[in-house]
Design a protein around this motif. Structure first.
Motif, PDB file in Angstrom:
ATOM      1  N   ARG A 172       0.816  -1.215   0.000  1.00 38.39           N
ATOM      2  CA  ARG A 172       0.000   0.000   0.000  1.00 38.39           C
ATOM      3  C   ARG A 172       0.851   1.267   0.000  1.00 38.39           C
ATOM      4  N   LEU A 173       2.169   1.111   0.073  1.00 35.07           N
ATOM      5  CA  LEU A 173       3.049   2.264   0.184  1.00 35.07           C
ATOM      6  C   LEU A 173       2.903   3.197  -1.020  1.00 35.07           C
ATOM      7  N   GLY A 174       2.716   4.482  -0.720  1.00 35.43           N
ATOM      8  CA  GLY A 174       2.629   5.473  -1.784  1.00 35.43           C
ATOM      9  C   GLY A 174       3.534   6.667  -1.566  1.00 35.43           C
ATOM     10  N   ILE A 175       3.913   6.900  -0.302  1.00 35.85           N
ATOM     11  CA  ILE A 175       4.674   8.104   0.045  1.00 35.85           C
ATOM     12  C   ILE A 175       5.792   7.733   1.008  1.00 35.85           C
ATOM     13  N   LEU A 176       6.991   8.193   0.692  1.00 31.56           N
ATOM     14  CA  LEU A 176       8.130   8.052   1.608  1.00 31.56           C
ATOM     15  C   LEU A 176       8.656   9.437   1.930  1.00 31.56           C
ATOM     16  N   VAL A 177       8.755   9.738   3.216  1.00 30.15           N
ATOM     17  CA  VAL A 177       9.351  11.002   3.657  1.00 30.15           C
ATOM     18  C   VAL A 177      10.640  10.684   4.391  1.00 30.15           C
ATOM     19  N   ASN A 178      11.769  11.017   3.772  1.00 31.30           N
ATOM     20  CA  ASN A 178      13.074  10.810   4.394  1.00 31.30           C
ATOM     21  C   ASN A 178      13.415  12.027   5.256  1.00 31.30           C
ATOM     22  N   ASN A 179      13.038  11.932   6.512  1.00 39.32           N
ATOM     23  CA  ASN A 179      13.218  13.047   7.441  1.00 39.32           C
ATOM     24  C   ASN A 179      14.279  12.773   8.504  1.00 39.32           C
ATOM     25  N   ALA A 180      14.575  11.507   8.780  1.00 39.04           N
ATOM     26  CA  ALA A 180      15.496  11.169   9.869  1.00 39.04           C
ATOM     27  C   ALA A 180      16.842  11.862   9.682  1.00 39.04           C
ATOM     28  N   GLY A 181      17.321  12.473  10.744  1.00 39.30           N
ATOM     29  CA  GLY A 181      18.606  13.153  10.662  1.00 39.30           C
ATOM     30  C   GLY A 181      19.132  13.516  12.031  1.00 39.30           C
ATOM     31  N   ILE A 182      20.444  13.653  12.129  1.00 39.78           N
ATOM     32  CA  ILE A 182      21.088  14.055  13.375  1.00 39.78           C
ATOM     33  C   ILE A 182      22.035  15.220  13.098  1.00 39.78           C
ATOM     34  N   SER A 183      22.235  16.059  14.104  1.00 35.04           N
ATOM     35  CA  SER A 183      23.129  17.210  13.993  1.00 35.04           C
ATOM     36  C   SER A 183      23.822  17.399  15.339  1.00 35.04           C
ATOM     37  N   PRO A 184      24.908  16.658  15.572  1.00 36.46           N
ATOM     38  CA  PRO A 184      25.566  16.692  16.886  1.00 36.46           C
ATOM     39  C   PRO A 184      26.043  18.093  17.279  1.00 36.46           C
ATOM     40  N   LYS A 185      25.802  18.425  18.532  1.00 40.48           N
ATOM     41  CA  LYS A 185      26.304  19.670  19.100  1.00 40.48           C
ATOM     42  C   LYS A 185      27.119  19.333  20.349  1.00 40.48           C
ATOM     43  N   HIS A 186      28.023  20.208  20.685  1.00 39.60           N
ATOM     44  CA  HIS A 186      28.874  20.033  21.870  1.00 39.60           C
ATOM     45  C   HIS A 186      28.798  21.311  22.684  1.00 39.60           C
ATOM     46  N   GLU A 187      28.117  21.190  23.836  1.00 40.37           N
ATOM     47  CA  GLU A 187      27.798  22.362  24.660  1.00 40.37           C
ATOM     48  C   GLU A 187      27.050  23.395  23.817  1.00 40.37           C
ATOM     49  N   GLY A 188      26.154  22.886  22.971  1.00 40.88           N
ATOM     50  CA  GLY A 188      25.296  23.749  22.166  1.00 40.88           C
ATOM     51  C   GLY A 188      25.926  24.281  20.897  1.00 40.88           C
ATOM     52  N   ARG A 189      27.150  23.898  20.614  1.00 40.10           N
ATOM     53  CA  ARG A 189      27.837  24.447  19.437  1.00 40.10           C
ATOM     54  C   ARG A 189      28.332  23.331  18.529  1.00 40.10           C
TER      55      ARG A 189
END
Length: 252
Positions: A81-98
């Motif tokens: 039944r698949l019709g739509i794929l949304v590739n949203n997974a992601g990471i953005s590492p920060k260190h003490e907020g930077r």
């Protein structure tokens, strides 16, 4: 086909942009599968079911080849039944907020970000091609970033590189899948009020806000509305494009 015949699979859907996209698609009548490595994806899907929507959750690391390859078995009858794929997974590492400067970035951190943000989208897209091609209709939506469009002072180099690569991958995929009735488009959010954005150092969002003509940070719902449009029949002649959702902070 109606929306109820087009199942949507959204990665990184436990919270933030992914959760909002899953909600918006569910509200539009699509059955949705929310995937994430985070346990809270179960609660996010349960909340949608409590509101009468068709939603299920699966725990999935998109960078895990074997886990992605097992999706047809995991989803069972839903796979066809698949019709739509949304590739949203992601990471953005920060260190003490930077962000970590390139000169100080461990290779392992670089590789992990590219594995999740770019290779994960490749694995998911590749796995989903057969059911989409079999029905002769499909929508693949990549959530990239303003960091893929211009230099960012907040995102790390690995994040920017992965999201820029994702845009290039989307264009190649669009060219290959277009003849099969499948469109592939990207959304490049600017600064959006999400848990990821909240991890930035104090003052970073305020500084960014000063350069947004719209005068506010974006919301996950702002992105979700664009995703819902790209997932619709109305967007059938958009393919291989990128839509910026940043309040005017980037104007190509």
């Amino acid at each position: 086909m109606s929306a109820s015949d087009r199942l949507a699979l959204v990665t990184g859907a436990a919270r933030g942009i992914g959760a909002s996209i899953a909600r918006r698609l569910a509200e539009g009548g699509h059955p949705v599968v929310l995937s994430d490595v985070l346990e809270e994806v179960e609660a996010t899907a349960a909340a949608l079911r409590a509101e009468g929507h068709s939603a299920r959750a699966i725990r999935l690391d998109v960078s895990d080849d074997a886990a992605v390859a097992a999706l047809p078995e995991v989803l069972g009858a839903d796979w066809a039944r698949l019709g739509i794929l949304v590739n949203n997974a992601g990471i953005s590492p920060k260190h003490e907020g930077r962000r970590r400067p390139i000169a100080e970035m461990p290779p392992a951190e670089w590789r992990r970000v590219l594995e999740v943000n770019l290779t994960g989208a490749f694995l998911m897209s590749q796995a989903c091609i057969p059911p989409l091609r079999a029905r002769g209709w499909g929508r693949v939506i990549m959530i990239t970033s303003q960091a893929s469009r211009t230099m960012s002072r907040i995102a790390g180099a690995h994040y920017a590189a992965s999201k820029t690569g994702l845009m290039g991958f989307a264009r190649s995929l669009a060219g290959e899948l277009g003849p099969h009735g499948i469109t592939v488009n990207s959304i490049a959010p600017g600064r959006i009020a999400t848990p990821m954005a909240a991890g930035a150092a104090a003052g970073a969002n305020d500084s960014f806000l000063a350069n947004i003509p719209a005068g506010r940070l974006g919301t996950p719902e702002d992105v979700a509305e664009v995703a819902a449009f790209l997932a619709s029949d109305s967007a059938g002649y958009l393919n291989g494009t990128t839509i910026d959702v940043g309040g005017g902070s980037f104007m190509p």
